[in-house]
Design a protein around this motif. Structure first.
Motif, mmCIF file in Angstrom:
data_model
loop_
_atom_site.group_PDB
_atom_site.id
_atom_site.type_symbol
_atom_site.label_atom_id
_atom_site.label_comp_id
_atom_site.label_asym_id
_atom_site.label_seq_id
_atom_site.Cartn_x
_atom_site.Cartn_y
_atom_site.Cartn_z
ATOM 1 N N ASN A 112 3.739 7.643 -8.511
ATOM 2 C CA ASN A 112 4.000 8.820 -9.339
ATOM 3 C C ASN A 112 5.003 9.776 -8.714
ATOM 4 O O ASN A 112 5.223 10.871 -9.215
ATOM 5 N N CYS A 113 5.601 9.351 -7.636
ATOM 6 C CA CYS A 113 6.586 10.183 -6.931
ATOM 7 C C CYS A 113 7.944 10.021 -7.602
ATOM 8 O O CYS A 113 8.279 8.944 -8.086
ATOM 9 N N ASP A 160 3.113 18.015 -1.351
ATOM 10 C CA ASP A 160 2.989 16.553 -1.334
ATOM 11 C C ASP A 160 3.147 15.965 0.068
ATOM 12 O O ASP A 160 3.225 14.745 0.234
ATOM 13 N N SER A 161 3.216 16.828 1.072
ATOM 14 C CA SER A 161 3.348 16.444 2.482
ATOM 15 C C SER A 161 4.646 15.709 2.794
ATOM 16 O O SER A 161 4.719 14.924 3.731
ATOM 17 N N LEU A 193 2.537 1.776 -3.389
ATOM 18 C CA LEU A 193 1.612 2.313 -4.380
ATOM 19 C C LEU A 193 1.412 3.813 -4.220
ATOM 20 O O LEU A 193 1.202 4.515 -5.200
ATOM 21 N N THR A 194 1.524 4.328 -2.987
ATOM 22 C CA THR A 194 1.343 5.767 -2.793
ATOM 23 C C THR A 194 2.490 6.550 -3.411
ATOM 24 O O THR A 194 2.375 7.747 -3.608
ATOM 25 N N PHE A 195 3.581 5.868 -3.730
ATOM 26 C CA PHE A 195 4.737 6.532 -4.316
ATOM 27 C C PHE A 195 4.887 6.248 -5.811
ATOM 28 O O PHE A 195 5.909 6.565 -6.396
ATOM 29 N N CYS A 235 9.548 8.509 2.027
ATOM 30 C CA CYS A 235 9.963 8.780 0.653
ATOM 31 C C CYS A 235 11.482 8.663 0.535
ATOM 32 O O CYS A 235 11.997 8.115 -0.455
ATOM 33 N N LYS A 255 0.834 -1.204 0.000
ATOM 34 C CA LYS A 255 0.000 0.000 0.000
ATOM 35 C C LYS A 255 0.869 1.255 0.000
ATOM 36 O O LYS A 255 0.610 2.204 -0.720
ATOM 37 N N GLU A 256 1.941 1.235 0.812
ATOM 38 C CA GLU A 256 2.847 2.384 0.878
ATOM 39 C C GLU A 256 3.601 2.548 -0.441
ATOM 40 O O GLU A 256 3.784 3.651 -0.931
ATOM 41 N N ARG A 270 6.036 11.213 6.190
ATOM 42 C CA ARG A 270 5.895 10.804 4.786
ATOM 43 C C ARG A 270 7.196 11.087 4.028
ATOM 44 O O ARG A 270 7.620 10.317 3.184
ATOM 45 N N ARG A 324 12.345 5.101 0.312
ATOM 46 C CA ARG A 324 11.996 4.616 -1.027
ATOM 47 C C ARG A 324 13.050 5.053 -2.046
ATOM 48 O O ARG A 324 13.421 4.298 -2.937
#
Length: 135
Positions: A15-16, A75-76, A11-13, A102, A8-9, A98, A105
């Protein structure tokens, strides 16, 4: 290693930039890394970027860095606190949770790219030795 971060984490990235879609200057992860030890003003971030050997005396454009800081805050990934003076350089930036995720990641992404580049270089070295006319 991407297995340490829940799907899940990850996937939140998607487009990062930390997913590797924006590797040319690598300013994004460097800013996160600079802020990992504590809050810094925009102007000090620019000075530290300029001093980094990977930019080889060709520091990123200050306006571009301030735009990136604003986007990272949106983007927090960062939290900015305006200080007296009302200029972007007087804004104190700190890493959010967050932002720390990142940064992790980014480290994973860069390690994967480094391994891929090493394999490509090994392949190219082998290919150049096997060309006709080379011993």
């Amino acid at each position: 290693n991407s297995s340490i971060m829940p799907m899940k984490e990850l996937l939140t990235f998607m487009n990062c930039p930390c997913a590797g879609s924006n590797l040319p200057r690598l300013v994004h992860p460097v800013l996160l890394g600079l802020l990992a030890d504590g809050p810094l003003h925009g102007y000090l971030l620019l000075q530290r970027l300029e001093a980094m050997p990977q930019f080889q005396g060709n520091a990123p454009d200050p306006a571009g860095v301030y735009r990136l800081l604003k986007q990272m805050e949106h983007d927090s990934l960062l939290h900015g606190t305006q200080e007296p003076g009302r200029t972007a350089s007087r804004r104190l930036f700190s890493l959010t949770e967050r932002g720390r995720a990142c940064l992790l990641r980014w480290m994973d992404t860069l390690e994967q790219h480094q391994a891929s580049i090493s394999r490509i270089l090994d392949f190219l070295r082998g290919a150049s030795r096997s060309r006709p006319g080379h011993s």
